[in-house]
Write an enzyme that holds these catalytic residues in place. Structure first.
Site, mmCIF file in Angstrom:
data_model
loop_
_atom_site.group_PDB
_atom_site.id
_atom_site.type_symbol
_atom_site.label_atom_id
_atom_site.label_comp_id
_atom_site.label_asym_id
_atom_site.label_seq_id
_atom_site.Cartn_x
_atom_site.Cartn_y
_atom_site.Cartn_z
ATOM 1 N N HIS A 26 10.361 -29.955 -7.979
ATOM 2 C CA HIS A 26 11.473 -30.586 -8.677
ATOM 3 C C HIS A 26 11.005 -31.226 -9.987
ATOM 4 O O HIS A 26 11.595 -30.995 -11.060
ATOM 5 C CB HIS A 26 12.105 -31.644 -7.759
ATOM 6 N N GLU A 27 9.952 -32.012 -9.903
ATOM 7 C CA GLU A 27 9.439 -32.682 -11.103
ATOM 8 C C GLU A 27 8.833 -31.684 -12.084
ATOM 9 O O GLU A 27 8.908 -31.871 -13.304
ATOM 10 C CB GLU A 27 8.396 -33.730 -10.695
ATOM 11 N N HIS A 30 11.556 -30.406 -14.249
ATOM 12 C CA HIS A 30 11.858 -31.359 -15.324
ATOM 13 C C HIS A 30 10.838 -31.235 -16.452
ATOM 14 O O HIS A 30 11.190 -31.272 -17.642
ATOM 15 C CB HIS A 30 11.842 -32.787 -14.778
#
Length: 221
Positions: A26-27, A30
């Protein structure tokens, strides 16, 4: 007891590992979107807590931290403020709305892409086989069926079929029931007691008179 505790510990560790991987992916989504949109990225860390090791690449600090659980990315321009600053207090340009939206959506999209890719890998290299079972716990029994009349009830554990140990998969057990001739005996455990339930299975004339089981069992994952 010790085996149960070890199994629980292993389960918790596996869940934490998989959750950590999901957070990291997820990170990472980003991070990629922020770099592509030209936003200021201060740090991308594998794990949390004390910094163990790190290096700088094109102004971004990549670190490995003490608690290897997930990770995080420091993006000051995504903070809800009109005056973003870097770690040294220097002002940063305000991110445009499209930059913030793309960067914010990239995290969940990375999780979706990772799940899809993982599913493809499992499909390509995995082997489809029935879940192994050493007993079949009855989920439901149709009333007025031969099994119900013989005494089979929900929560009964079937451990034998016609006097032999139950096959290691429900599909194999169904095949044994379907191909049976004459009476069928199910060895059942109920509240610690062993029972033998004998009945004549109902047969389906449309399928060459094969026997039909009128009960369902709980299938493990």
């Amino acid at each position: 007891m010790l085996t149960t505790i070890l199994a629980m510990v292993v389960t918790v560790l596996v869940v934490c590992l998989l959750l950590g991987v999901c957070i990291f992916v997820h990170e990472f989504g980003h991070l990629l979107a922020a770099l592509a949109c030209g936003l200021h990225v201060e740090r991308f860390s594998l794990g949390f807590g004390r910094r163990l090791w790190g290096w700088h690449v094109r102004g971004v600090e990549y670190t490995i931290s003490l608690l290897l659980f997930g990770g995080y990315v420091a993006l000051p321009q995504l903070e809800p403020t009109d005056k973003p600053v870097d770690r040294n207090g220097a002002p940063l340009p305000v991110a445009k709305p499209w930059q913030r939206m793309v960067t914010a959506l990239a995290g969940p999209l990375a999780n979706v892409a990772f799940g899809f890719g993982l599913a493809l890998v499992v499909y390509w290299v995995g082997t489809s086989r029935p879940a192994p079972m050493d007993r079949y716990v009855v989920h439901s029994v149709e009333e007025d069926s031969p099994e119900y009349t013989a005494g089979l009830r929900p929560d009964d554990a079937i451990v034998k079929v016609n006097g032999t140990a139950a096959p290691d998969s429900w599909q194999a057990a169904v095949e044994k029931i379907v191909l049976s001739t004459g009476d069928l005996t199910l060895g059942v455990e109920r509240a610690g007691a062993a029972l033998d339930l004998t009945y004549r299975p109902a047969r389906n004339p449309g399928f060459e008179g094969l026997a039909v089981p009128f009960f369902q069992v709980r299938m493990p994952v």
